[in-house]
Design a protein around this motif. Structure first.
Motif, PDB file in Angstrom:
ATOM      1  N   ASN A   1     -38.026  54.415 -46.564  1.00 28.59           N
ATOM      2  CA  ASN A   1     -38.500  53.164 -45.960  1.00 28.59           C
ATOM      3  C   ASN A   1     -37.746  52.855 -44.669  1.00 28.59           C
ATOM      4  O   ASN A   1     -38.330  52.435 -43.672  1.00 28.59           O
ATOM      5  CB  ASN A   1     -38.338  51.997 -46.951  1.00 28.59           C
ATOM      6  CG  ASN A   1     -39.299  52.137 -48.118  1.00 28.59           C
ATOM      7  OD1 ASN A   1     -40.385  52.706 -47.959  1.00 28.59           O
ATOM      8  ND2 ASN A   1     -38.913  51.628 -49.281  1.00 28.59           N
ATOM      9  N   VAL A   2     -36.423  53.079 -44.692  1.00 30.60           N
ATOM     10  CA  VAL A   2     -35.613  52.828 -43.489  1.00 30.60           C
ATOM     11  C   VAL A   2     -36.068  53.763 -42.362  1.00 30.60           C
ATOM     12  O   VAL A   2     -36.246  53.337 -41.213  1.00 30.60           O
ATOM     13  CB  VAL A   2     -34.105  53.014 -43.801  1.00 30.60           C
ATOM     14  CG1 VAL A   2     -33.272  53.026 -42.528  1.00 30.60           C
ATOM     15  CG2 VAL A   2     -33.617  51.915 -44.739  1.00 30.60           C
ATOM     16  N   ALA A   3     -36.294  55.040 -42.713  1.00 30.28           N
ATOM     17  CA  ALA A   3     -36.729  56.009 -41.684  1.00 30.28           C
ATOM     18  C   ALA A   3     -38.065  55.582 -41.082  1.00 30.28           C
ATOM     19  O   ALA A   3     -38.253  55.626 -39.862  1.00 30.28           O
ATOM     20  CB  ALA A   3     -36.823  57.400 -42.296  1.00 30.28           C
ATOM     21  N   THR A   4     -38.996  55.148 -41.936  1.00 24.75           N
ATOM     22  CA  THR A   4     -40.311  54.711 -41.439  1.00 24.75           C
ATOM     23  C   THR A   4     -40.154  53.533 -40.486  1.00 24.75           C
ATOM     24  O   THR A   4     -40.753  53.504 -39.400  1.00 24.75           O
ATOM     25  CB  THR A   4     -41.196  54.265 -42.638  1.00 24.75           C
ATOM     26  OG1 THR A   4     -41.322  55.366 -43.507  1.00 24.75           O
ATOM     27  CG2 THR A   4     -42.556  53.787 -42.187  1.00 24.75           C
ATOM     28  N   LEU A   5     -39.350  52.560 -40.892  1.00 27.51           N
ATOM     29  CA  LEU A   5     -39.184  51.361 -40.063  1.00 27.51           C
ATOM     30  C   LEU A   5     -38.536  51.703 -38.730  1.00 27.51           C
ATOM     31  O   LEU A   5     -38.946  51.211 -37.678  1.00 27.51           O
ATOM     32  CB  LEU A   5     -38.350  50.321 -40.826  1.00 27.51           C
ATOM     33  CG  LEU A   5     -39.084  49.680 -42.017  1.00 27.51           C
ATOM     34  CD1 LEU A   5     -38.104  49.026 -42.984  1.00 27.51           C
ATOM     35  CD2 LEU A   5     -40.105  48.655 -41.511  1.00 27.51           C
ATOM     36  N   ARG A   6     -37.517  52.571 -38.764  1.00 25.59           N
ATOM     37  CA  ARG A   6     -36.843  52.954 -37.512  1.00 25.59           C
ATOM     38  C   ARG A   6     -37.815  53.691 -36.584  1.00 25.59           C
ATOM     39  O   ARG A   6     -37.788  53.483 -35.371  1.00 25.59           O
ATOM     40  CB  ARG A   6     -35.607  53.801 -37.802  1.00 25.59           C
ATOM     41  CG  ARG A   6     -34.460  52.948 -38.305  1.00 25.59           C
ATOM     42  CD  ARG A   6     -33.208  53.769 -38.551  1.00 25.59           C
ATOM     43  NE  ARG A   6     -32.089  52.897 -38.888  1.00 25.59           N
ATOM     44  CZ  ARG A   6     -31.042  53.268 -39.597  1.00 25.59           C
ATOM     45  NH1 ARG A   6     -30.937  54.508 -40.026  1.00 25.59           N
ATOM     46  NH2 ARG A   6     -30.071  52.410 -39.865  1.00 25.59           N
ATOM     47  N   GLU A   7     -38.643  54.549 -37.174  1.00 21.75           N
ATOM     48  CA  GLU A   7     -39.630  55.258 -36.348  1.00 21.75           C
ATOM     49  C   GLU A   7     -40.556  54.295 -35.627  1.00 21.75           C
ATOM     50  O   GLU A   7     -41.014  54.549 -34.526  1.00 21.75           O
ATOM     51  CB  GLU A   7     -40.491  56.161 -37.233  1.00 21.75           C
ATOM     52  CG  GLU A   7     -40.080  57.613 -37.198  1.00 21.75           C
ATOM     53  CD  GLU A   7     -40.711  58.365 -38.356  1.00 21.75           C
ATOM     54  OE1 GLU A   7     -41.903  58.151 -38.622  1.00 21.75           O
ATOM     55  OE2 GLU A   7     -39.984  59.146 -38.998  1.00 21.75           O
ATOM     56  N   ARG A   8     -40.803  53.152 -36.276  1.00 21.92           N
ATOM     57  CA  ARG A   8     -41.693  52.148 -35.667  1.00 21.92           C
ATOM     58  C   ARG A   8     -40.960  51.245 -34.678  1.00 21.92           C
ATOM     59  O   ARG A   8     -41.541  50.295 -34.173  1.00 21.92           O
ATOM     60  CB  ARG A   8     -42.292  51.268 -36.755  1.00 21.92           C
ATOM     61  CG  ARG A   8     -43.323  51.974 -37.558  1.00 21.92           C
ATOM     62  CD  ARG A   8     -44.011  50.954 -38.453  1.00 21.92           C
ATOM     63  NE  ARG A   8     -44.643  51.645 -39.535  1.00 21.92           N
ATOM     64  CZ  ARG A   8     -44.585  51.260 -40.803  1.00 21.92           C
ATOM     65  NH1 ARG A   8     -43.937  50.165 -41.147  1.00 21.92           N
ATOM     66  NH2 ARG A   8     -45.193  51.955 -41.722  1.00 21.92           N
ATOM     67  N   GLY A   9     -39.666  51.489 -34.483  1.00 21.98           N
ATOM     68  CA  GLY A   9     -38.932  50.689 -33.501  1.00 21.98           C
ATOM     69  C   GLY A   9     -38.219  49.485 -34.080  1.00 21.98           C
ATOM     70  O   GLY A   9     -37.640  48.690 -33.343  1.00 21.98           O
ATOM     71  N   VAL A  10     -38.236  49.356 -35.416  1.00 24.46           N
ATOM     72  CA  VAL A  10     -37.478  48.258 -36.031  1.00 24.46           C
ATOM     73  C   VAL A  10     -36.002  48.641 -36.021  1.00 24.46           C
ATOM     74  O   VAL A  10     -35.652  49.797 -36.291  1.00 24.46           O
ATOM     75  CB  VAL A  10     -37.950  48.029 -37.491  1.00 24.46           C
ATOM     76  CG1 VAL A  10     -37.090  46.984 -38.183  1.00 24.46           C
ATOM     77  CG2 VAL A  10     -39.418  47.629 -37.499  1.00 24.46           C
ATOM     78  N   LEU A  11     -35.139  47.696 -35.693  1.00 24.06           N
ATOM     79  CA  LEU A  11     -33.702  47.974 -35.706  1.00 24.06           C
ATOM     80  C   LEU A  11     -33.166  47.686 -37.105  1.00 24.06           C
ATOM     81  O   LEU A  11     -33.049  46.530 -37.508  1.00 24.06           O
ATOM     82  CB  LEU A  11     -32.990  47.099 -34.677  1.00 24.06           C
ATOM     83  CG  LEU A  11     -33.070  47.621 -33.240  1.00 24.06           C
ATOM     84  CD1 LEU A  11     -32.859  46.506 -32.245  1.00 24.06           C
ATOM     85  CD2 LEU A  11     -32.065  48.736 -33.003  1.00 24.06           C
ATOM     86  N   VAL A  12     -32.898  48.733 -37.854  1.00 26.05           N
ATOM     87  CA  VAL A  12     -32.335  48.560 -39.200  1.00 26.05           C
ATOM     88  C   VAL A  12     -30.830  48.810 -39.073  1.00 26.05           C
ATOM     89  O   VAL A  12     -30.397  49.919 -38.763  1.00 26.05           O
ATOM     90  CB  VAL A  12     -32.962  49.540 -40.211  1.00 26.05           C
ATOM     91  CG1 VAL A  12     -32.418  49.266 -41.607  1.00 26.05           C
ATOM     92  CG2 VAL A  12     -34.490  49.426 -40.197  1.00 26.05           C
TER      93      VAL A  12
END
Ligand code: CTP
Length: 437
Positions: free
Chosen positions: A163-174
């Motif tokens: 989930n973290v990888a998906t969000l980071r790929e979308r430009g979300v700063l985790v």
């Protein structure tokens, strides 16, 4: 002589974007302020979000708090409402005529969720929208910062990693969680970073929005900071006055631009920046070991630390006693290894950018820039950040001014400003080198 280039961020601190928001609108004090949505997930760290909220409101941000139903089990709506000065709801059915589930996200300049639970990460990654916060995440077009806090096992679970990888790929700063004490007696990775540091991270993101955004996403960088200590005996050491502020500003800036950052910190008294792995060290030998280990596979290494050039030849195991005859002991020194030179000579990755710092004063043999060019060549690094300390040193000051010298002799002049502004200018030069390779 090569002419200096200019730096965008040195000339344009925070103000521009914020005033653009209110352009053309009748004057409304709230409209001048950056709009922040503070989402709060249902974790014990929800209480820390109260301090984060305070920091935002006290520094003039317009904050809408959107807790989840579980977050309200930890901290109640009256607290969020009193601290933000606004009504607070966790669901989409309140004030429906204002369409809050769309409006709150659309109008935000920044959405930060602290703490973000494993459940919220999963919902955000899959686009679920079953309450006001998850709806807000889907409608936000501004930067989104998620600050996870959970038990180490949950953070490390393959589902969470994906989930973290998906969000980071979308430009979300985790933001990477901090290590330390968790809810119970256990310790590990999963703590919410200190609220002051989460706030500093968000400020960086707000200030940079529209410029570089998350241009260091996917990059791994190493920064060293502080001054090393070389022990004479268990209580005495040779040291220097480096505060570590510039190195910490570099780590913070890189993390806010999406990089995975390792900060090797020598004897600093500063809080760990949010989302940064901090490796504490004392001596130059320890600093060398930690930096070389972290540099393996890194895209850039910035040596902002001040390692002692010399160490005592011998370190006494017992405290050195005063002699009865009043004589003082002679201290014999030996040279420490030059870490920067070693890094530059033995790059572990093709295209790795190595950056050094130099505090210089001009003398009869040449100007500050002449001496700096000679030092850059001697050290073999790609960039050298040069402080002219003729008028006094910059130790412990929140400000700095410098010239960023390139190996080809060209340079960027960064005018007097915050160490944060200089940090961003340095990362701009590093990204320019990556792009040129
Ligand atoms: N540095 C290093 N290892 C050391 C000393 C310094 O890696 N043992 C790094 C610093 O982190 C900085 C750069 O080298 O990035 C410049 O340090 P400085 O002390 O100014 O260099 P000098 O020691 O003065 O170099 P020289 O004596 O060759 O002029």
């Amino acid at each position: 002589m090569t002419e200096p280039r200019t730096t965008a961020e040195a000339a344009s601190p925070t103000g521009e974007r914020l005033s653009a928001i209110s352009e053309g609108a009748p004057h409304d004090v709230a409209a001048d302020r950056p709009r922040v949505v503070l989402g709060v997930g249902g974790g014990i760290a929800a209480y820390k979000a109260c301090e984060l909220l305070r920091r935002f409101t006290e520094s003039g941000h317009d904050v809408t708090v959107v807790p989840t139903a579980s977050a309200l089990q930890f901290v109640g709506a009256p607290t969020w409402s009193a601290l933000s000065g606004k009504p607070v709801s966790d669901q989409v059915w309140d004030r429906v005529h204002e369409v809050p589930h769309v409006r709150i996200g659309q109008q935000a300049d920044l959405v930060v969720v602290a703490p973000t639970t494993a459940d919220l990460l999963a919902k955000a990654a899959h686009g679920l929208a079953d309450d006001l916060l998850t709806n807000t995440l889907l409608t936000a077009r501004c930067p989104v910062v998620l600050v996870p806090a959970m038990h180490t096992e949950m953070w490390e679970h393959p589902a969470t990693r994906a989930n973290v990888a998906t969000l980071r790929e979308r430009g979300v700063l985790v933001v990477e969680p901090a290590e330390g004490r968790l809810t119970g007696a256990d310790t590990g990775k999963g703590r919410l970073p200190e609220p002051a540091e989460v706030f500093a991270f968000c400020r960086e993101v707000l200030e940079r929005d529209g410029e570089t955004g998350r241009d260091l996403e996917g990059r791994r960088v190493v920064v060293s900071a502080g001054g090393t200590r070389e022990y004479l005996d268990p209580v005495r050491f040779l040291g220097n006055r480096s505060s570590g502020l510039q190195g910490y500003a570099l780590a913070r800036a890189a993390a806010s631009r999406g990089a995975k950052v390792t900060l090797v910190a020598a004897n600093t008294a500063l809080a760990d920046p949010a989302g940064v792995d901090v490796v504490p060290v004392e001596t130059t030998a320890e600093l060398r070991e930690a930096v070389l280990t972290a540099a393996a596979g890194a895209d850039a290494v910035v040596m902002a630390a001040a390692p002692a050039d010399f160490r005592p030849l011998a370190r006494s195991d017992a405290k050195i006693k005063k002699a009865e005859d009043g004589s003082a002991p002679a201290i014999e020194l030996e040279q420490n290894p030059d870490i920067l030179r070693e890094l530059a000579a033995e790059r572990s990755v093709a295209g790795q950018v190595v950056v050094g710092f130099a505090a210089e004063t001009g003398d009869a043999t040449g100007s500050v820039l002449d001496l700096a060019r000679a030092k850059l060549a001697r050290k073999g690094c790609d960039l050298l950040v040069v402080n002219d300390v003729s008028g006094g040193a910059v130790f412990g000051s929140p400000d700095n001014e410098a010239v960023i010298l390139e190996a080809d002799g060209s340079y960027v002049e960064v005018p007097h400003g915050s160490k944060g502004a200089l940090a961003h200018a340095i990362w701009d030069c590093v990204t320019a080198r990556w792009a040129a390779v």
